[in-house]
Scaffold this active site. Structure first.
Site, short mmCIF file in Angstrom:
data_model
loop_
_atom_site.label_atom_id
_atom_site.label_comp_id
_atom_site.label_asym_id
_atom_site.label_seq_id
_atom_site.Cartn_x
_atom_site.Cartn_y
_atom_site.Cartn_z
N ALA A 1 -5.96 -4.92 7.55
CA ALA A 1 -6.97 -3.92 7.18
C ALA A 1 -8.26 -4.54 6.65
CB ALA A 1 -6.39 -2.97 6.14
N TRP B 1 0.87 -1.19 0.00
CA TRP B 1 0.00 0.00 0.00
C TRP B 1 0.90 1.23 0.00
CZ3 TRP B 1 -2.09 2.81 4.72
CH2 TRP B 1 -3.11 3.70 4.35
N LYS C 1 -13.10 -0.85 7.00
CA LYS C 1 -13.61 -1.71 5.92
C LYS C 1 -14.63 -2.69 6.46
CE LYS C 1 -10.00 0.10 3.76
NZ LYS C 1 -9.67 0.68 2.49
N ASP D 1 -0.32 -5.67 9.19
CA ASP D 1 -1.39 -4.74 8.81
C ASP D 1 -2.60 -5.60 8.47
OD1 ASP D 1 -3.15 -2.96 7.71
OD2 ASP D 1 -1.68 -1.93 6.44
C1 LMR Z 1 -6.92 1.89 -0.62
O1 LMR Z 1 -5.88 1.23 -0.64
O2 LMR Z 1 -7.51 2.25 -1.65
C2 LMR Z 1 -7.55 2.23 0.71
O3 LMR Z 1 -6.81 1.71 1.75
C3 LMR Z 1 -7.83 3.68 0.85
C4 LMR Z 1 -6.62 4.52 1.05
O4 LMR Z 1 -6.63 5.28 2.03
O5 LMR Z 1 -5.68 4.45 0.27
#
Ligand code: LMR
Length: 390
Positions: free
Chosen positions: A207, A124, A240, A205
């Site tokens: 999420a 990410w 989420k 993580d």
């Molecule tokens: C994403 O990866 O699209 C989500 O986790 C939202 C973000 O804050 O980037």
């Protein structure tokens, strides 16, 4: 003073939101930011959340500060949901998952400023961004195999074999973002062995618990890690799985030995105080009410399961449609990926063509948000992928 500031690099995911918003074409398709959408394109407030909000309005008597670490009942409920019973957890409520990641990294920096933080390649984008912002050392381990769109496990193992004692390895507990490619149980077990041998500190993580194989199943790797190391950090948002994105509700858990727990907890509290004082409470209160009430829990789990199964159906339909159109199995990975995302393996030029010629928006690395699709748009996407030579 402010004239000394330089423009900051744009976050690619947030940039895409703006581009999509400004596109006037009818029928545009948003597969960008990781937000769940139902088949009508809405991001609904979950039923249990609505019910809890109504109840909260009736019973809430004060808006005074919550505890510095959050309400103990919230932390306890979430620790239980993620790990089951444990007495090794220090924890703080944080503003969302990003807040938890930020606090975790600050804790690492406080404890061991020399530690290198290892990130999966890719990960990410906010992970490396925050590590860099905090001036911490960073390294990458191979993760994604661009040819198969699965995990490059051999490469990953080789790279993790170079982790130094005391280094921190960030792992996606389930539903890897951005690829959708995940380790199987045997690979998790092997990864644990390597990290133990290297003397690494795992940082999970988590999420997307509940978006992959189920609420319990998605916690399995995190629980294995928790049982295998004396120290583990876990960052988890409720954005989420409770659909409360804008309430900024998350938790940072630090597993440690009973004799270190009080000091670790004190440091977590200290970091909250330095960064924002008291954590937000509205979302946390809703989550607590849901998790402490059997009927609300059951309804929330049922709706979360609908969400998960809807994404699985979309995955299968997209894989089937691409198999039919390309007369090959090269997109079958879409059905085996898990979570909200799949990286399709398209080039940036193809991603740009999809946006310019087909009004289909995905992140530049060809990450799609599966939940951005519906029964009508699956064939549209599949045809467009083929039209751009995918
Ligand atoms: C994403 O990866 O699209 C989500 O986790 C939202 C973000 O804050 O980037």
């Amino acid at each position: 003073m402010l004239e000394a500031l330089n423009p900051q690099p744009q976050d690619k995911i947030l940039q895409l939101i703006a581009l999509y918003r400004d596109d006037k074409r009818a029928g545009k398709i948003d597969l960008g930011v990781g937000v769940y959408k139902d088949p009508t394109g809405l991001t609904p407030v979950m039923r249990a959340v609505k019910a809890a909000e109504k109840r909260l309005w009736e019973v809430e008597t004060t808006k005074t500060y919550t505890g510095l670490a959050g309400e103990p009942a919230y932390n306890a409920a979430l620790v239980r949901m993620i790990l089951g019973e444990t007495d090794r957890a220090a924890s703080v409520a944080t503003p969302g998952g990003t807040g938890a990641i930020r606090q975790a990294l600050e804790l690492i920096r406080l404890a061991n400023p020399q530690a290198t933080v290892w990130l999966s390649a890719p990960t990410w984008p906010n992970h490396p961004s925050i590590v860099k912002f905090l001036g911490m050392k960073m390294a990458e381990y191979r993760y994604f195999d661009a040819k198969t769109c699965g995990v490059n496990f051999e490469g990953m193992k080789e790279d993790l074999g170079r982790v130094a004692p005391g280094d921190v390895v960030l792992l996606h507990g389930c539903c890897h973002n951005p690829t959708g490619a995940n380790l199987n149980a045997a690979q998790w077990a092997e990864t644990v062995k390597i990290l133990q041998k290297q003397g690494a500190i795992p940082f999970v993580d988590l999420a997307y618990q509940g978006f992959g194989d189920g609420l319990e199943e998605d916690a399995a790797a995190t629980r294995l890690i928790a049982d295998s190391f004396p120290e583990v950090l876990i960052a988890a948002p409720c954005s989420k799985n409770f659909g409360i994105y804008r309430e900024r509700t998350g938790i940072l858990i630090a597993l440690t030995s009973p004799d270190r727990k009080a000091v670790v907890q004190g440091n977590l509290n200290f970091l909250n105080r330095q960064n924002f004082s008291f954590p937000p409470d509205h979302g946390a209160r809703l989550v607590t009410m849901i998790l402490e009430d059997a009927a609300l829990t059951a309804d929330w789990k049922a709706e979360l399961e609908e969400v998960r199964l809807n994404m699985l159906t979309l995955r299968q339909n997209l894989a089937d449609e691409l198999r039919r159109l390309t007369n090959s199995d090269r997109y079958d990975f879409v059905a085996t990926h898990r979570g909200m995302f799949s990286r399709l393996g398209l080039s940036e030029a193809q991603v740009n063509r999809l946006r310019d010629e087909h009004a289909i928006y995905m992140v530049g690395d060809s990450r799609i948000n599966i939940a951005g699709l519906n029964a009508r748009t699956v064939p549209i996407l599949a045809q467009a992928i083929v039209a751009v030579g995918g």
